[in-house]
Design an enzyme around this catalytic site. Structure first.
Site, PDB file in Angstrom:
ATOM      1  N   GLU A 266      18.126 -88.645  37.185  1.00  0.00           N
ATOM      2  CA  GLU A 266      17.264 -89.940  37.211  1.00  0.00           C
ATOM      3  C   GLU A 266      17.649 -90.829  36.000  1.00  0.00           C
ATOM      4  OE1 GLU A 266      12.385 -90.434  36.180  1.00  0.00           O
ATOM      5  OE2 GLU A 266      13.450 -88.477  36.003  1.00  0.00           O
ATOM      6  N   LYS A 326      10.809 -93.764  43.885  1.00  0.00           N
ATOM      7  CA  LYS A 326       9.759 -92.569  43.543  1.00  0.00           C
ATOM      8  C   LYS A 326       8.485 -93.154  43.916  1.00  0.00           C
ATOM      9  CE  LYS A 326       8.255 -89.606  39.714  1.00  0.00           C
ATOM     10  NZ  LYS A 326       8.185 -89.417  38.439  1.00  0.00           N
ATOM     11  N   CYS A 378      11.996 -86.487  39.523  1.00  0.00           N
ATOM     12  CA  CYS A 378      11.249 -85.975  38.516  1.00  0.00           C
ATOM     13  C   CYS A 378      10.144 -84.860  39.056  1.00  0.00           C
ATOM     14  CB  CYS A 378      10.631 -86.794  37.439  1.00  0.00           C
ATOM     15  SG  CYS A 378      10.111 -86.148  36.175  1.00  0.00           S
TER      16      CYS A 378
END
Length: 499
Positions: A266, A326, A378
């Site tokens: 990420e 995301k 995440c």
């Protein structure tokens, strides 16, 4: 006049609840003492059985200590990394456990108000209510599923075999039922003892019988994968004087690696995709292409209209550079909840890119190296039901994360355990590329096939087989478990009402 102040016995019971809650941290990764969780819950149940009028206080104290001991690492991100003063960071860290503890508090308050029938309270009401409240907190206020008791069983406990059947909430129900059976053993006498013994025996025998079953099947040929771990401290990540070192480190990892698929973590490159130095992407692409290596990396990019930005994973070596952005964002970290109320906090914090846009709920997997990879970023892998849709059309899952925010804490190991649960639920391998740890290759049975040492710079490599087909959980989601728990709670409420 009657003295309504809590007596010594009440304070002692509350203290025991606090200690039991604090010890739950050892049931989760990295300690993984899975057998401890049902025993600690049973100790809480015995306290409530002895002092039902104190149910809410005991449940709240247990939850407050449990969530504080498990999530104390939030202080690291707020104070040590984001720079929030201690007098603000410390109360904010306690705010989350104070909220989460309401759920076990309400469960034990309700159980304590039912008629004193141990079987009804602990074999029906308690596991049903605990399961429903843990599901509730997994989506209330955007949701925070970490610390659900079912995760303590992944993957060492036989109870983990319920994950591909009914998801993590079915595992939670099984843990709570086991704890409830222990409480009833404490309370019942004579032939009634057969009730908790039969319930727990059937539960654990079923779990052991399910353990060898595999619900999905291999799809395509195995591929070699490489997962980059740059180990860039969060305090240095966005500093201009470290920028070139970061680019050089990840370029070196790509240039010296041979694999069918390589994934970088990420926000591996601390710049927008359009703002990278001229020729840098061409160098990455050239090295990967010469080795016939598919390459995907985490990097922020602008939205199509240029007005916002996304926390994205971009597949550089595919035509058109397809990407995943995301969707389930972290409150405070990636978006500002209730700006008029909480916006003032950010004047004390060093939080670059705290206003991400959502990527959208229905994003297709990306075809890479002959496999279809469904990415999540995440803590998105905390939400099992949200990953069902992407997993159905994918042969592998991949998580890119940056837990450098939390230093050398338990957060990395706890997050790894969540990824193991997602692999189990979907019967898909999970590839984890992280900045500081835990970078890992997880098999479709949830077991860790390979893991990189945390807080080191390295590239983790291994062979991975893609899988297809649906587990029972992928077909039905959480609904059957939630409906069953709701029905049991309703029955317990009707039978156990007091005047």
């Amino acid at each position: 006049m009657l003295n309504k102040r809590p007596g010594r016995a009440a304070w002692l019971a509350f203290l025991v609840a606090l200690v039991a809650g604090a010890l739950t941290v050892f049931a989760f990764a990295p300690y993984r003492l899975w057998w401890l969780m049902p025993l600690l819950l049973a100790a809480l149940g015995v306290l409530v059985e002895r002092r039902p009028q104190q149910g809410f206080a005991l449940g709240y104290g247990f939850g407050l200590a449990a969530y504080t001991s498990n999530f104390h690492w939030i202080y690291q991100s707020l104070h040590n990394v984001a720079g929030l003063p201690a007098f603000i960071a410390a109360p904010l860290v306690l705010l989350l456990p104070a909220y989460l503890a309401l759920y076990p508090g309400l469960v034990l308050w309700w159980v304590g108000r039912l008629k004193p029938r141990p079987g009804l309270r602990w074999l029906i009401a308690f596991p049903a209510a605990w399961t429903l409240t843990e599901w509730l907190r997994s989506w209330m206020l955007t949701g925070f599923p970490w610390g659900a008791i079912g995760y303590s069983q992944i993957t060492e406990s036989p109870l983990s075999s319920f994950a591909p059947i009914g998801g993590i909430h079915l595992v939670t129900f099984a843990v709570a039922l086991t704890a409830g059976a222990v409480v009833t053993l404490y309370r019942l006498r004579g032939a009634w003892l057969l009730l908790p013994i039969a319930a727990s025996t059937a539960l654990w025998w079923g779990a052991v019988a399910l353990k060898p079953l595999r619900w999905t099947e291999p799809a395509g040929a195995p591929i070699s994968v490489a997962l980059g771990q740059g180990n860039i401290p969060q305090a240095l990540k966005w500093r201009p004087d470290v920028y070139e070192m970061t680019l050089a480190r990840y370029y070196r990892q790509v240039a010296t690696t041979r694999a069918d698929l390589m994934i970088l973590p990420e926000t591996a490159l601390p710049a927008f995709l359009d703002d990278l130095p001229s020729g840098y992407l061409t160098m990455l692409l050239g090295d990967a292409t010469r080795k016939n290596m598919a390459l995907a990396l985490g990097i922020p990019r602008h939205t199509r209209d240029g007005e916002g930005y996304l926390n994205a994973v971009v597949a550089l070596t595919e035509p058109g550079a397809p990407s995943y952005a995301k969707d389930h964002l972290v409150p405070f970290g990636e978006f500002v909840p209730l700006p008029l109320v909480t916006g003032w906090i950010y004047q004390f914090m060093d939080m670059p890119l705290s206003g991400f846009s959502r990527g959208g709920a229905r994003q297709a997997p990306i075809a890479l190296a002959g496999q279809k990879v469904a990415f999540n970023v995440c803590y998105e892998d905390s939400f099992g039901e949200e990953l069902i849709g992407p997993a159905k059309s994918a042969t592998m899952l991949a998580n890119v994360s940056n837990l450098a925010w939390f230093g050398k804490s338990n957060a990395m190991s706890q997050h790894l355990q969540l990824s193991q649960a997602r692999a189990l639920e979907t019967g898909r391998p999970m590839l984890r590329a992280t900045n500081t740890g835990m970078t890992a290759i997880i098999g479709p049975d949830g077991r860790i096939d390979a893991v990189a040492a945390p807080d080191t710079e390295q590239v983790l490599t291994g062979q991975v087989q893609g899988y297809g087909g649906d587990t029972p959980y992928m077909r039905v989601g959480n609904m059957p478990v939630l409906l069953g728990a709701a029905l049991l709670a309703l029955i317990a409420g009707l039978i156990g009402r007091r005047r």
